[in-house]
Design a protein around this motif. Sequence first.
Motif, PDB file in Angstrom:
ATOM      1  N   UNK A 228      56.926 -24.445  46.980  1.00 51.60           N
ATOM      2  CA  UNK A 228      57.196 -22.737  46.630  1.00 51.60           C
ATOM      3  C   UNK A 228      58.516 -22.631  47.117  1.00 51.60           C
ATOM      4  N   UNK A 229      59.161 -23.048  48.049  1.00 50.36           N
ATOM      5  CA  UNK A 229      60.414 -23.070  48.419  1.00 50.36           C
ATOM      6  C   UNK A 229      61.375 -23.698  47.251  1.00 50.36           C
ATOM      7  N   UNK A 230      61.172 -24.749  46.802  1.00 50.43           N
ATOM      8  CA  UNK A 230      61.873 -25.268  45.668  1.00 50.43           C
ATOM      9  C   UNK A 230      61.785 -24.377  44.467  1.00 50.43           C
ATOM     10  N   UNK A 231      60.571 -23.815  44.296  1.00 47.09           N
ATOM     11  CA  UNK A 231      60.513 -23.095  42.981  1.00 47.09           C
ATOM     12  C   UNK A 231      61.121 -21.547  43.111  1.00 47.09           C
ATOM     13  N   UNK A 232      61.150 -21.044  44.118  1.00 43.05           N
ATOM     14  CA  UNK A 232      61.902 -19.862  44.390  1.00 43.05           C
ATOM     15  C   UNK A 232      63.449 -20.114  44.368  1.00 43.05           C
ATOM     16  N   UNK A 272      69.828 -19.218  47.244  1.00 42.22           N
ATOM     17  CA  UNK A 272      69.567 -18.365  48.371  1.00 42.22           C
ATOM     18  C   UNK A 272      70.201 -16.934  48.263  1.00 42.22           C
ATOM     19  N   UNK A 273      69.230 -16.279  48.669  1.00 41.34           N
ATOM     20  CA  UNK A 273      69.490 -14.615  48.650  1.00 41.34           C
ATOM     21  C   UNK A 273      69.807 -13.987  49.885  1.00 41.34           C
ATOM     22  N   UNK A 274      70.755 -13.310  50.207  1.00 36.62           N
ATOM     23  CA  UNK A 274      70.865 -12.628  51.481  1.00 36.62           C
ATOM     24  C   UNK A 274      70.713 -11.052  51.193  1.00 36.62           C
ATOM     25  N   UNK A 300      60.074  -9.220  50.422  1.00 39.06           N
ATOM     26  CA  UNK A 300      59.233 -10.378  49.923  1.00 39.06           C
ATOM     27  C   UNK A 300      58.495  -9.879  48.384  1.00 39.06           C
ATOM     28  N   UNK A 301      57.752  -8.597  48.633  1.00 37.39           N
ATOM     29  CA  UNK A 301      57.102  -8.422  47.385  1.00 37.39           C
ATOM     30  C   UNK A 301      57.841  -8.179  46.178  1.00 37.39           C
ATOM     31  N   UNK A 302      58.969  -7.607  46.433  1.00 38.16           N
ATOM     32  CA  UNK A 302      59.796  -7.200  45.244  1.00 38.16           C
ATOM     33  C   UNK A 302      60.274  -8.544  44.591  1.00 38.16           C
ATOM     34  N   UNK A 303      60.693  -9.683  45.481  1.00 35.62           N
ATOM     35  CA  UNK A 303      60.964 -10.905  44.600  1.00 35.62           C
ATOM     36  C   UNK A 303      59.638 -11.275  44.202  1.00 35.62           C
ATOM     37  N   UNK A 304      58.484 -11.135  44.772  1.00 34.70           N
ATOM     38  CA  UNK A 304      57.229 -11.544  44.027  1.00 34.70           C
ATOM     39  C   UNK A 304      57.047 -10.841  42.476  1.00 34.70           C
ATOM     40  N   UNK A 305      57.540  -9.677  42.626  1.00 31.04           N
ATOM     41  CA  UNK A 305      57.455  -8.696  41.174  1.00 31.04           C
ATOM     42  C   UNK A 305      58.150  -9.450  40.354  1.00 31.04           C
ATOM     43  N   UNK A 306      59.815  -9.849  40.625  1.00 29.15           N
ATOM     44  CA  UNK A 306      60.396 -10.564  39.925  1.00 29.15           C
ATOM     45  C   UNK A 306      60.344 -11.942  39.543  1.00 29.15           C
ATOM     46  N   UNK A 315      56.564 -20.765  51.996  1.00 26.77           N
ATOM     47  CA  UNK A 315      57.849 -21.223  51.446  1.00 26.77           C
ATOM     48  C   UNK A 315      58.413 -20.575  50.552  1.00 26.77           C
ATOM     49  N   UNK A 316      57.836 -19.652  49.791  1.00 27.46           N
ATOM     50  CA  UNK A 316      58.456 -18.732  48.929  1.00 27.46           C
ATOM     51  C   UNK A 316      59.409 -17.762  49.343  1.00 27.46           C
ATOM     52  N   UNK A 317      59.200 -17.638  50.839  1.00 28.26           N
ATOM     53  CA  UNK A 317      60.297 -16.746  51.698  1.00 28.26           C
ATOM     54  C   UNK A 317      61.459 -17.099  52.049  1.00 28.26           C
ATOM     55  N   UNK A 318      61.316 -18.648  52.247  1.00 20.07           N
ATOM     56  CA  UNK A 318      62.293 -19.409  52.959  1.00 20.07           C
ATOM     57  C   UNK A 318      63.737 -19.184  52.210  1.00 20.07           C
ATOM     58  N   UNK A 319      63.951 -19.031  51.115  1.00 21.97           N
ATOM     59  CA  UNK A 319      65.364 -18.988  50.437  1.00 21.97           C
ATOM     60  C   UNK A 319      65.951 -17.636  50.549  1.00 21.97           C
TER      61      UNK A 319
END
Length: 585
Positions: A228-232, A272-274, A300-306, A315-319
């Motif tokens: 999940x981290x790699x995919x994000x 990575x996004x900050x 996190x949910x905004x990035x899930x929408x995108x 893992x999706x939140x790690x980056x």
Amino acid sequence: MGTASIDPITLSVIQSGLQQVCDEMDLTFSRAAFSPVIAEANDRSDGIYSADDGALIAQGASGLPVFVGTMQYSTRVLIEMIATAKAAAPQPGDIYIVNDPYLGGTHLMDVRFAMPVYRDGAIFCWLSNTGHWPDTGGAVPGGFSASATAVEQEGLRLPPVRLFKQGVLDTEIYAIICSNIRVADQRIGDVKAQAAALLVGEKRLCRLLDRYGDATVTDAIAELRRRAAEQMRANIRLIPDGVYRSTAYVDSDGVVNEPLEIRLAVTAEDGELTFDFTGSSKPCMGPMNSVLATTLSSVYLAMRHIFPDVPISAGAFEPLTVIRPEGTFLDAHYPRPVSGCAAEVSQRIAEAVFAALVAALPERVTASPAGSSGNFALGGFDPERGQGYVMYQISGGGYGGNADHDGLANGCSTIGISKAPPIEIMEQQYPVLYHRYALREGSGGAGRHRGGFGLDYEIELRRGQATASFVMDHGRFGPPGALGGRDGAPNRVTVTRDGVAMTPEHLSKAQDIPLKQGDRVRVETPGGGGYGDPLARDPQAVAEDVRLGRYSRAAAQAMFGVVLDAAGGVDAAGTASIRAPASAA
């Protein structure tokens, strides 16, 4: 067994199995709950969390996305409190209850249960769920106190305590809870439903573990998190490195009638996004503060929408790095009131993320959606039934237009997939009559692809007396358009008492409005923002909207620059000649 030795088929089956566990918990919770906001509206969520740090393993597909970060945060806090002896050590069958916003929560009405799952005498993982209780006490029925200046005015605040001890309900703790909330006799149904969901989850999860072995499932969880981290990261690399800025606005805090600003700078660098909210408004007096857990979850949910293709996992939140917004209303501390954080401020945060990234990802990011849950609570006494009640109504709104098509009409809020309860259920349960429940046609912002339409409903109190309270947003500013699109129509609330209509001072926020038989409340929810230049919209699409009564001919010309002939059609051979300058309207 190492993660490299797990074959793809086994990994996929375990992933689906974990998801199924969460989905069955969701289904159990909704089917067994008493409250329409849970049973019908699905304002709840269930998930699996790691034993060591509370990291998200899986979450139910029909659970509210806003809980994706908050439940992870609150589970981690509970684990830390147990480790430092600030909470009792868990035993098999123990179920903790907590709704403290400052310990990883949202608002007080979102009540969390957490239960450890034991294997061979050790905690393998935690199961947790959240359900929106219709009332947790406080100054107004339903908990949405628009004028609250301290969290105590919003309801009963519970630290993590064991409501069930080794599978047995602690009647003393339950009695304390019931003594501080309204319509307490109905809560036992929701409590047992919430606990039953966790017990079903434990049974299904243990079946999966028995089939594949604890070690294999543990390795699969680690591998799924890594992937999940790699995919994000791969998706984030679609964003050119740089800094992207935006500003979103909250109408007011309910006490001081001035807008609050959310200032966001998103830095993209090598996958990575900050997210930096420096410069946002200071903590506010009213209930539109956001606790840190909700702020994180909103990002996190905004990035899930995108990037919806990334599986739900820690893992999706790690980056994603969110700089703690200290000194702003997005990092509330006790005793700041927070009833509007989960349902309203969270959506303004997501809106800021969309606005910052739409230029960088125009094919993936939409114009702003309605961005309000439409929290409307009605509390009173029904003389026909001889009992009190608390009715809680949520409502949808228009989605923003996007690169491919117009926005969805009357979609659920940005933060969740909850739906409005059927009006037949509401009229059966409460002394109200719906005079209208329809699309708010014409409310979508103009654009190459227009915004979706909001909702228009009106409720009349049929008998007795009641008080109405609501905490909504986008009443002052409509949802912003993107890439040249126009803003959607703002939220509009009208209260009619003794035949006289009035609009609240804070537009979409008010509390304790007295109603008697025959009085009405009308809510017109926002339309979504438009996407792209309105003059680039297909004239045939404009003509179709006019034919269906969504816009008048005059509005079509003013908003889209399209002049229709006497028959309501356009000259397909000369569409360029029928364009007229769009007015300020």
